[in-house]
Design a protein around this motif. Sequence first.
Motif, PDB file in Angstrom:
ATOM      1  N   ALA A 116       0.833  -1.205   0.000  1.00 16.72           N
ATOM      2  CA  ALA A 116       0.000   0.000   0.000  1.00 16.72           C
ATOM      3  C   ALA A 116       0.869   1.256   0.000  1.00 16.72           C
ATOM      4  O   ALA A 116       0.605   2.215  -0.735  1.00 16.72           O
ATOM      5  N   ALA A 117       1.911   1.252   0.822  1.00 16.92           N
ATOM      6  CA  ALA A 117       2.808   2.408   0.860  1.00 16.92           C
ATOM      7  C   ALA A 117       3.505   2.596  -0.480  1.00 16.92           C
ATOM      8  O   ALA A 117       3.630   3.720  -0.982  1.00 16.92           O
ATOM      9  N   PHE A 118       3.942   1.490  -1.069  1.00 17.74           N
ATOM     10  CA  PHE A 118       4.667   1.575  -2.341  1.00 17.74           C
ATOM     11  C   PHE A 118       3.768   2.095  -3.460  1.00 17.74           C
ATOM     12  O   PHE A 118       4.217   2.888  -4.300  1.00 17.74           O
ATOM     13  N   VAL A 119       2.514   1.672  -3.486  1.00 17.29           N
ATOM     14  CA  VAL A 119       1.584   2.137  -4.519  1.00 17.29           C
ATOM     15  C   VAL A 119       1.359   3.635  -4.402  1.00 17.29           C
ATOM     16  O   VAL A 119       1.371   4.362  -5.406  1.00 17.29           O
ATOM     17  N   LEU A 120       1.145   4.132  -3.189  1.00 20.45           N
ATOM     18  CA  LEU A 120       0.938   5.562  -2.994  1.00 20.45           C
ATOM     19  C   LEU A 120       2.174   6.356  -3.396  1.00 20.45           C
ATOM     20  O   LEU A 120       2.073   7.426  -4.019  1.00 20.45           O
ATOM     21  N   GLN A 121       3.346   5.850  -3.060  1.00 22.78           N
ATOM     22  CA  GLN A 121       4.562   6.559  -3.422  1.00 22.78           C
ATOM     23  C   GLN A 121       4.800   6.520  -4.930  1.00 22.78           C
ATOM     24  O   GLN A 121       5.249   7.508  -5.523  1.00 22.78           O
ATOM     25  N   ALA A 122       4.490   5.384  -5.555  1.00 22.36           N
ATOM     26  CA  ALA A 122       4.619   5.300  -7.010  1.00 22.36           C
ATOM     27  C   ALA A 122       3.676   6.288  -7.687  1.00 22.36           C
ATOM     28  O   ALA A 122       4.044   6.949  -8.675  1.00 22.36           O
ATOM     29  N   ALA A 123       2.450   6.410  -7.159  1.00 26.48           N
ATOM     30  CA  ALA A 123       1.501   7.372  -7.723  1.00 26.48           C
ATOM     31  C   ALA A 123       2.015   8.797  -7.557  1.00 26.48           C
ATOM     32  O   ALA A 123       1.892   9.628  -8.471  1.00 26.48           O
ATOM     33  N   GLY A 124       2.599   9.101  -6.403  1.00 29.40           N
ATOM     34  CA  GLY A 124       3.115  10.450  -6.166  1.00 29.40           C
ATOM     35  C   GLY A 124       4.237  10.824  -7.117  1.00 29.40           C
ATOM     36  O   GLY A 124       4.249  11.913  -7.694  1.00 29.40           O
TER      37      GLY A 124
ATOM     38  N   GLY B 215       3.604 -10.968  -8.504  1.00 29.96           N
ATOM     39  CA  GLY B 215       2.500 -10.615  -9.386  1.00 29.96           C
ATOM     40  C   GLY B 215       1.614  -9.553  -8.754  1.00 29.96           C
ATOM     41  O   GLY B 215       1.215  -8.577  -9.407  1.00 29.96           O
ATOM     42  N   LEU B 216       1.310  -9.724  -7.468  1.00 30.91           N
ATOM     43  CA  LEU B 216       0.533  -8.715  -6.752  1.00 30.91           C
ATOM     44  C   LEU B 216       1.308  -7.405  -6.643  1.00 30.91           C
ATOM     45  O   LEU B 216       0.748  -6.313  -6.802  1.00 30.91           O
ATOM     46  N   TRP B 217       2.609  -7.501  -6.394  1.00 34.09           N
ATOM     47  CA  TRP B 217       3.440  -6.305  -6.232  1.00 34.09           C
ATOM     48  C   TRP B 217       3.489  -5.505  -7.531  1.00 34.09           C
ATOM     49  O   TRP B 217       3.288  -4.286  -7.526  1.00 34.09           O
ATOM     50  N   THR B 218       3.780  -6.163  -8.641  1.00 33.72           N
ATOM     51  CA  THR B 218       3.889  -5.432  -9.901  1.00 33.72           C
ATOM     52  C   THR B 218       2.534  -4.906 -10.364  1.00 33.72           C
ATOM     53  O   THR B 218       2.458  -3.862 -11.014  1.00 33.72           O
ATOM     54  N   ALA B 219       1.449  -5.636 -10.011  1.00 36.97           N
ATOM     55  CA  ALA B 219       0.121  -5.104 -10.319  1.00 36.97           C
ATOM     56  C   ALA B 219      -0.117  -3.809  -9.553  1.00 36.97           C
ATOM     57  O   ALA B 219      -0.637  -2.829 -10.099  1.00 36.97           O
ATOM     58  N   GLY B 220       0.276  -3.790  -8.279  1.00 40.82           N
ATOM     59  CA  GLY B 220       0.136  -2.571  -7.497  1.00 40.82           C
ATOM     60  C   GLY B 220       1.021  -1.457  -8.009  1.00 40.82           C
ATOM     61  O   GLY B 220       0.610  -0.291  -8.073  1.00 40.82           O
ATOM     62  N   GLU B 221       2.255  -1.806  -8.400  1.00 41.95           N
ATOM     63  CA  GLU B 221       3.174  -0.806  -8.924  1.00 41.95           C
ATOM     64  C   GLU B 221       2.626  -0.161 -10.197  1.00 41.95           C
ATOM     65  O   GLU B 221       2.619   1.072 -10.338  1.00 41.95           O
ATOM     66  N   THR B 222       2.153  -0.993 -11.126  1.00 41.52           N
ATOM     67  CA  THR B 222       1.638  -0.429 -12.377  1.00 41.52           C
ATOM     68  C   THR B 222       0.356   0.363 -12.131  1.00 41.52           C
ATOM     69  O   THR B 222       0.097   1.357 -12.822  1.00 41.52           O
ATOM     70  N   ALA B 223      -0.435  -0.067 -11.136  1.00 40.82           N
ATOM     71  CA  ALA B 223      -1.629   0.709 -10.798  1.00 40.82           C
ATOM     72  C   ALA B 223      -1.237   2.095 -10.292  1.00 40.82           C
ATOM     73  O   ALA B 223      -1.825   3.112 -10.674  1.00 40.82           O
TER      74      ALA B 223
END
Length: 449
Positions: free
Chosen positions: A243-251, A373-381
């Motif tokens: 969750a933290a990584f997805v938010l930071q990737a979005a930022g 797979g879950l991690w990269t899905a979150g990253e690309t999201a």
Amino acid sequence: MSERTATTAAGDTPAPTRARLLSYGVGSVGTGIFSTVPGLLLLYYMTDTLAVPAGAAGLVVTLPKAWDAIFNPYVGAASDREAVRTGRRSRLLLVGAVLLPVTFAAMFLSPATGSGAVVWISVAFVLAASTFAIFQVPYVALPTEMSPNPVVRTRIMSWRIISLTVGILVAGGLAPAVVSLGGKGRAGYALMGLVVGAVLLVVLTVAARGTRWVVSRPGPEQLSLPAAFRAARGNRAFFALLAAFVLQAAGTAVMLAAAPYVATYRLDDYGLTSVLFVCLVAPSAVAVPLWSKAAHRFGRLRCLLFATLGYAVGSVALLPVSAAGNVPGTLALCALLGVCYAALQLLPLSLLPDTVVADTDRTGHTQSGAFTGLWTAGETAGLALGPGAYAVGLAATGFVSSTFDHPVAQTALARTGLLLGFSLVPAALLLASLPALFAYGRRRKESCR
């Protein structure tokens, strides 16, 4: 000890020598390029070259990535099946390495403008995201299987992040420059797609062939995808970190998407896009080994929290500096952000294998493919949500799309809106990731009891 005879403490997996780390790390040059170029240029290409309205362009860069959330876990399961059957993940890596360059180039070869471009780029982007997943998912799973030692895995991640930084620099520095060299407009973007596609083919193929030495052991028996998800559900530390990584990737993706707009409409020079990007990323090459040493001394999570706060503060400072058209000040702040950006790339990826190893102790299965797979899905999201949210902001503040030959002057409100995505929005997303990082810390302590 020679590479041929070196082995890890685990037994039959060779040790990650320097040559092997280099062959693995070079793959991140390619993943960095693909993760960067669409986020940096695709939205701008549509709104300022193909006359696609900002709202529609936002859907194009967001919806195809949503497919990854469905597709990537299946790639992870397929990667685990290959590992069970062959003891390697090489086949999927090679398939992705060959197909991704073709689909990437197609994104920037649209023969149409307006609605026709929306259809073309949507299809090409879905195909590119899918072929990227075929390479990226097994690629991210490999460090867990290279060594059982967390210190060695952090070293592996350091090599990977340095290579990733090189890829991001190539993408951010080379891609806009090639567009300008090709005359800007559609011809420039077409040339860029072909040149970058050729670079992708080389680096991804080298990594796919150079990591065949890694022995994959996904577990005593293969879990089905639903069973793997049920097992993963109990790994609360993993999901907090994700969750933290997805938010930071979005930022960081919002800031990336904003760069060409800020360069064009606030700093009055599209050519500064490459300079902004290089100032943001180049310090990472120096900062990665420094963050690695700091993490060893002070702890990875503590350093990640410090870098997150630093990036948020620096983003806020960009608002008044860029609004005043202060080019040197904007570039200096981007360089400071680059130091923090290195930690945002290195430290979550060095913590990820720990959550997979801890889950093995809990379940008896090392389902690296399922988790990555879950991690990269979150990253690309996250990487898609950034440009998508930025496009929504452009539309809401009245940004008017155009073609390269017929540019449009923007209103004061639109000029303010495009600047907010370069400053306050990234800061808000970075701050929003802090509770998830604290939750990760608590979950990790609980799992160690």
